[in-house]
Motif scaffolding. Structure first.
Motif, PDB file in Angstrom:
ATOM      1  N   GLY A  76       0.818  -1.215   0.000  1.00 21.07           N
ATOM      2  CA  GLY A  76       0.000   0.000   0.000  1.00 21.07           C
ATOM      3  C   GLY A  76       0.846   1.257   0.000  1.00 21.07           C
ATOM      4  O   GLY A  76       0.550   2.219  -0.723  1.00 21.07           O
ATOM      5  N   VAL A  77       1.920   1.249   0.779  1.00 24.98           N
ATOM      6  CA  VAL A  77       2.852   2.389   0.802  1.00 24.98           C
ATOM      7  C   VAL A  77       3.486   2.552  -0.577  1.00 24.98           C
ATOM      8  O   VAL A  77       3.538   3.671  -1.125  1.00 24.98           O
ATOM      9  N   ALA A  78       3.952   1.458  -1.161  1.00 19.32           N
ATOM     10  CA  ALA A  78       4.581   1.523  -2.488  1.00 19.32           C
ATOM     11  C   ALA A  78       3.585   1.986  -3.551  1.00 19.32           C
ATOM     12  O   ALA A  78       3.929   2.807  -4.418  1.00 19.32           O
ATOM     13  N   LEU A  79       2.363   1.487  -3.490  1.00 20.85           N
ATOM     14  CA  LEU A  79       1.333   1.911  -4.428  1.00 20.85           C
ATOM     15  C   LEU A  79       1.103   3.418  -4.347  1.00 20.85           C
ATOM     16  O   LEU A  79       1.011   4.103  -5.369  1.00 20.85           O
ATOM     17  N   ALA A  80       1.027   3.937  -3.128  1.00 20.45           N
ATOM     18  CA  ALA A  80       0.806   5.369  -2.951  1.00 20.45           C
ATOM     19  C   ALA A  80       1.952   6.188  -3.526  1.00 20.45           C
ATOM     20  O   ALA A  80       1.721   7.186  -4.223  1.00 20.45           O
ATOM     21  N   PHE A  81       3.189   5.782  -3.268  1.00 22.96           N
ATOM     22  CA  PHE A  81       4.320   6.521  -3.820  1.00 22.96           C
ATOM     23  C   PHE A  81       4.344   6.429  -5.344  1.00 22.96           C
ATOM     24  O   PHE A  81       4.687   7.400  -6.018  1.00 22.96           O
ATOM     25  N   TRP A  82       3.965   5.286  -5.896  1.00 22.09           N
ATOM     26  CA  TRP A  82       3.876   5.162  -7.339  1.00 22.09           C
ATOM     27  C   TRP A  82       2.816   6.107  -7.904  1.00 22.09           C
ATOM     28  O   TRP A  82       3.039   6.781  -8.907  1.00 22.09           O
ATOM     29  N   LEU A  83       1.635   6.152  -7.246  1.00 20.36           N
ATOM     30  CA  LEU A  83       0.573   7.053  -7.694  1.00 20.36           C
ATOM     31  C   LEU A  83       1.007   8.513  -7.606  1.00 20.36           C
ATOM     32  O   LEU A  83       0.753   9.304  -8.522  1.00 20.36           O
ATOM     33  N   ILE A  84       1.653   8.868  -6.507  1.00 22.91           N
ATOM     34  CA  ILE A  84       2.121  10.242  -6.333  1.00 22.91           C
ATOM     35  C   ILE A  84       3.115  10.603  -7.433  1.00 22.91           C
ATOM     36  O   ILE A  84       3.027  11.671  -8.044  1.00 22.91           O
ATOM     37  N   ARG A  85       4.042   9.712  -7.693  1.00 20.86           N
ATOM     38  CA  ARG A  85       5.054   9.982  -8.718  1.00 20.86           C
ATOM     39  C   ARG A  85       4.431  10.036 -10.111  1.00 20.86           C
ATOM     40  O   ARG A  85       4.729  10.900 -10.917  1.00 20.86           O
ATOM     41  N   THR A  86       3.524   9.105 -10.392  1.00 21.54           N
ATOM     42  CA  THR A  86       2.912   9.033 -11.720  1.00 21.54           C
ATOM     43  C   THR A  86       1.952  10.194 -11.968  1.00 21.54           C
ATOM     44  O   THR A  86       2.040  10.870 -12.985  1.00 21.54           O
ATOM     45  N   LEU A  87       1.036  10.417 -11.048  1.00 22.03           N
ATOM     46  CA  LEU A  87       0.038  11.463 -11.244  1.00 22.03           C
ATOM     47  C   LEU A  87       0.574  12.849 -10.949  1.00 22.03           C
ATOM     48  O   LEU A  87       0.122  13.820 -11.539  1.00 22.03           O
ATOM     49  N   GLY A  88       1.525  12.929 -10.034  1.00 22.30           N
ATOM     50  CA  GLY A  88       2.080  14.225  -9.666  1.00 22.30           C
ATOM     51  C   GLY A  88       3.069  14.785 -10.675  1.00 22.30           C
ATOM     52  O   GLY A  88       3.388  15.960 -10.637  1.00 22.30           O
ATOM     53  N   SER A  89       3.531  13.967 -11.611  1.00 21.36           N
ATOM     54  CA  SER A  89       4.537  14.441 -12.555  1.00 21.36           C
ATOM     55  C   SER A  89       3.920  15.049 -13.811  1.00 21.36           C
ATOM     56  O   SER A  89       4.628  15.595 -14.629  1.00 21.36           O
ATOM     57  N   LYS A  90       2.607  14.948 -13.950  1.00 21.26           N
ATOM     58  CA  LYS A  90       1.963  15.504 -15.121  1.00 21.26           C
ATOM     59  C   LYS A  90       1.662  16.982 -14.927  1.00 21.26           C
ATOM     60  O   LYS A  90       1.257  17.396 -13.847  1.00 21.26           O
ATOM     61  N   PRO A  91       1.844  17.797 -15.962  1.00 23.39           N
ATOM     62  CA  PRO A  91       1.519  19.219 -15.821  1.00 23.39           C
ATOM     63  C   PRO A  91       0.011  19.392 -15.668  1.00 23.39           C
ATOM     64  O   PRO A  91      -0.761  18.610 -16.214  1.00 23.39           O
TER      65      PRO A  91
END
Length: 127
Positions: free
Chosen positions: A109-124
């Motif tokens: 769950g922690v890894a999933l959240a960091f993946w989501l943050i990195r993936t969704l947060g990197s888009k303009p």
């Protein structure tokens, strides 16, 4: 977004993180959630429901903590996985089963959240 709005969002996320951490800790250290689960979830779905609770609960905790405490990613991840391990160590003393596999689902769950943050947060942002 203004600095004051970002500060309000961070404050809300910190408050929500600590509230949810307390609620999850209590739920995982009491026998009642097992009885409620047994009443609401058919027997064949109990394993999956329990593991989904671990993954989604720790993912939400991670997202709230990462938003409330930016630039503390590694520390947040370590603390939450340690929290999951500590809960599993304590559970046998309160009439529940503590398992290593649950710690793995917490970490997922922690890894999933960091993946989501990195993936969704990197888009303009959309304009």
């Amino acid at each position: 977004m203004s600095a004051s709005r970002l500060a309000r969002i961070a404050f809300f996320c910190r408050w929500a993180f600590w509230s949810l951490l307390l609620a999850i800790s209590v739920a995982l250290l009491r026998p009642e959630p097992i009885a409620v689960r047994d009443e609401l979830v058919p027997e064949e779905g109990r394993f999956h429901a329990a593991k989904a609770f671990h993954v989604l609960g720790y993912a939400l905790l991670t997202i709230l903590a990462a938003t409330g405490y930016p630039h503390r990613g590694v520390l947040i991840g370590l603390i939450l996985v340690a929290h999951g391990a500590l809960v599993e160590i304590i559970q046998p003393h309160v009439g529940r089963n503590g398992t290593v596999i649950d710690v793995a689902f917490d970490a997922a769950g922690v890894a999933l959240a960091f993946w989501l943050i990195r993936t969704l947060g990197s888009k303009p942002p959309a304009t």
